[in-house]
Design a protein around this motif. Structure first.
Motif, short mmCIF file in Angstrom:
data_model
loop_
_atom_site.label_atom_id
_atom_site.label_comp_id
_atom_site.label_asym_id
_atom_site.label_seq_id
_atom_site.Cartn_x
_atom_site.Cartn_y
_atom_site.Cartn_z
N PHE A 14 0.82 -1.20 0.00
CA PHE A 14 0.00 0.00 0.00
C PHE A 14 0.86 1.25 0.00
CE2 PHE A 14 -3.74 -2.46 1.71
CZ PHE A 14 -4.58 -2.15 0.65
N ASN A 15 1.89 1.28 0.80
CA ASN A 15 2.73 2.46 0.91
C ASN A 15 3.48 2.74 -0.39
OD1 ASN A 15 1.97 2.81 3.58
ND2 ASN A 15 3.66 1.61 4.39
N VAL A 16 3.96 1.68 -1.05
CA VAL A 16 4.69 1.88 -2.31
C VAL A 16 3.76 2.43 -3.38
CG1 VAL A 16 5.87 0.67 -4.18
CG2 VAL A 16 6.45 0.16 -1.80
N LEU A 17 2.56 1.86 -3.51
CA LEU A 17 1.62 2.34 -4.53
C LEU A 17 1.22 3.78 -4.24
CD1 LEU A 17 -0.69 -0.75 -5.07
CD2 LEU A 17 1.00 0.18 -6.65
N GLN A 18 0.97 4.09 -2.97
CA GLN A 18 0.56 5.44 -2.63
C GLN A 18 1.65 6.45 -2.94
OE1 GLN A 18 -0.69 5.86 1.42
NE2 GLN A 18 -0.77 8.08 1.34
N ALA A 19 2.89 6.07 -2.73
CA ALA A 19 3.99 7.01 -2.91
C ALA A 19 4.46 7.11 -4.35
CB ALA A 19 5.17 6.60 -2.01
N THR A 20 3.97 6.26 -5.26
CA THR A 20 4.45 6.27 -6.65
C THR A 20 3.31 6.39 -7.65
OG1 THR A 20 4.37 3.84 -6.76
CG2 THR A 20 6.46 4.86 -6.07
N GLN A 21 2.19 6.95 -7.23
CA GLN A 21 1.03 7.02 -8.13
C GLN A 21 0.33 8.36 -8.00
OE1 GLN A 21 -1.16 3.31 -8.75
NE2 GLN A 21 -3.01 4.40 -8.13
#
Length: 392
Positions: A70-77
Motif C-alpha cells: 500500500f505504501n509503495v503504490l501510494q507514494a508512486t502514483q
C-alpha cells in the motif's frame, strides 16, 4: 526392673535435602519410564504452541507485506482529472494528443497515460473464430493512450502492446486481458484473431496477465485512445483521466505540476491529485487477517490442550503420578514455529515480522496449557482411594 522407656518418635518429618541434580534425575526417570505416553503428551504441546507461534508470525508478516505494498503504490502514483469536461455542455476530452509526452517531461515521472471506460448500452464484445461469431460478452472496454499500459504496469503474456504508431493512425487493434481472451475462446495469437466491439472489427495484438495499478485492464479489452475517439467519440458519461507512475515519493509534487505541464494554455481544465491515502483500508485488511489467523491459532492451541488432557486422563486412570510436559513442549513448539515462519518468508521473499513477546510467552503458555489440561485428571486422582489407586 522397669523396662527402659521407649523413645517416642518425633512428631515432625525431617525436611528432604534432595539436591537439584537428584531431582532432575528423578524427573528424567519418570519421563523415560513410559516413553510412548510422554512423547504423545509432548507432541500435543509442541503442535499447539508451534502452530500458535507460526500462525501469529505469518499473520504479522503478511500484514507487514500488505502495508508495504500500500505504501509503495501510494507514494508512486498520481492522477490528473479532466475537470473541464464536467463543466462542458458537450462531451469532450481536454487532454491533448501529446499528453503522454508532456507528462513524461516532468521530473520524477516514470510513465503516464490517459484512459477512460467506453460505455455501451449492451454487451458489445464478441469474437470471430472458426467462421462464426461467438456470443457477445459484457467486458469492460478501456480507451487508452500507449503510455497508460506502461504506467499501469501490465504484464504481457503473448504478442505485443499497441504503441504510438497505432495511436497516430487510429488503428483497430486491441489488447485483451487473459481472462477476457479465455472467455472469448482466444488462446493463441497465431492467425491474427479478431474480435468485434460494437460491430467494429479489431485485431488482437496482445494478451496481458495482470495490471498492478488498473486491474480492469486484465479482465477486459483495451484499445487506442484515438481509435475510440474516431469510432465512438469522447466519453459522455465519465471524465477522461491520466494515470502517472512516479519515482518513490514524487507523486504529490508531480500531481501539482502536471496540469501546467500538460495544458500550459489553460491548466484549470485539469486537476492533479496524488493517490488517496490507503491507511484505513490497510488497517481494515490487517485487522481482518489478524482476526482470522488468531482464530486459527486459538483452535490449534485448543487441539493441543485436548490432546494433553486426554493423555493425562488415561495416565491418571492407570497411574496417579504423571509429570506435565507443557513447558518442554512449549519450548520446542515455539522454536519450530519460528523456523516455519523463517522458511515461509524466505520462500516468499518477505521480511519476517514477529513480536518477540510471542516467542517469550510461548513456553509459559505451554506450561499453563499443560497445567490446565491436567487439572481435571488431577482432581480425578485426588478423589481416588489409595487402595484403589494401587490396584489400578
Amino acid at each position: 526392673m522397669r523396662s527402659p522407656a521407649r523413645r517416642r518418635p518425633r512428631s515432625g518429618v525431617p525436611p528432604s535435602h534432595l539436591r537439584l541434580r537428584d531431582l532432575g534425575s528423578e524427573a528424567l526417570a519418570g519421563l523415560l519410564q513410559r516413553p510412548g505416553r510422554s512423547a504423545l503428551t509432548l507432541l500435543g504441546v509442541m503442535l499447539g504452541i508451534g502452530s500458535f507461534v507460526a500462525i501469529v508470525g505469518i499473520a504479522q508478516t503478511a500484514s507487514g507485506q500488505i502495508g508495504k505494498q500500500f505504501n509503495v503504490l501510494q507514494a508512486t502514483q498520481a492522477y490528473v482529472f479532466d475537470v473541464g469536461a464536467a463543466q462542458s455542455s458537450s462531451p469532450t476530452v481536454d487532454f491533448p494528443p501529446n499528453a503522454d509526452a508532456q507528462a513524461d517531461r516532468i521530473h520524477g515521472v516514470v510513465a503516464a497515460g490517459v484512459y477512460w471506460t467506453v460505455q455501451f448500452k449492451q454487451a458489445a464484445v464478441s469474437a470471430h473464430a472458426s467462421g462464426f461469431l461467438a456470443s457477445k460478452r459484457a467486458l469492460p472496454v478501456t480507451a487508452a493512450s500507449p503510455g497508460l499500459l506502461a504506467a499501469a504496469g501490465v504484464k504481457l503474456v503473448s504478442g505485443t502492446l499497441f504503441n504510438q504508431f497505432h495511436e497516430t493512425r487510429a488503428q483497430n487493434v486491441a489488447v485483451l486481458g487473459e481472462t477476457a481472451a479465455a472467455g472469448l475462446g482466444i488462446t493463441s495469437l497465431e492467425g491474427q484473431p479478431a474480435i468485434f466491439i460494437d460491430g467494429q472489427p479489431f485485431t488482437v495484438i496482445g494478451i496481458i496477465a495482470s495490471s498492478q495499478r488498473l486491474p480492469q485492464l486484465s479482465v477486459g479489452v483495451t484499445v487506442p485512445e484515438s481509435t475510440a475517439l474516431r469510432l465512438w467519440g469522447p466519453p459522455a458519461h465519465e471524465q477522461a483521466q491520466m494515470l502517472i507512475h512516479t519515482t518513490l515519493g514524487a507523486a504529490r509534487v508531480v500531481a501539482e505540476q502536471a496540469p501546467v505541464a500538460i495544458r500550459p494554455d489553460n491548466p484549470t481544465l485539469l486537476k492533479g491529485a496524488a493517490a488517496p491515502s490507503a491507511a484505513q483500508l490497510q488497517r481494515n485488511v490487517s485487522t481482518s487477517l489478524n482476526t482470522l489467523f488468531l482464530t486459527l491459532a486459538g483452535i490449534a492451541l485448543i487441539v493441543g490442550a485436548v490432546g494433553i488432557a486426554n493423555t493425562t486422563l488415561v495416565a491418571v486412570l492407570e497411574r496417579a503420578g504423571e509429570i506435565a510436559l507443557g513447558l518442554l513442549g512449549g519450548l520446542i513448539g515455539a522454536s519450530l514455529g519460528v523456523v516455519a515462519i523463517l522458511a515461509i518468508t524466505i520462500y516468499r521473499h518477505w521480511t519476517a515480522l514477529l513480536d518477540p513477546r510471542i516467542v517469550i510467552a510461548a513456553p509459559v503458555a505451554g506450561a499453563v496449557v499443560g497445567l490446565l489440561a491436567g487439572l481435571y485428571p488431577a482432581l480425578r486422582a485426588s478423589l481416588m482411594e489409595p487402595a484403589d489407586a494401587l490396584r489400578r
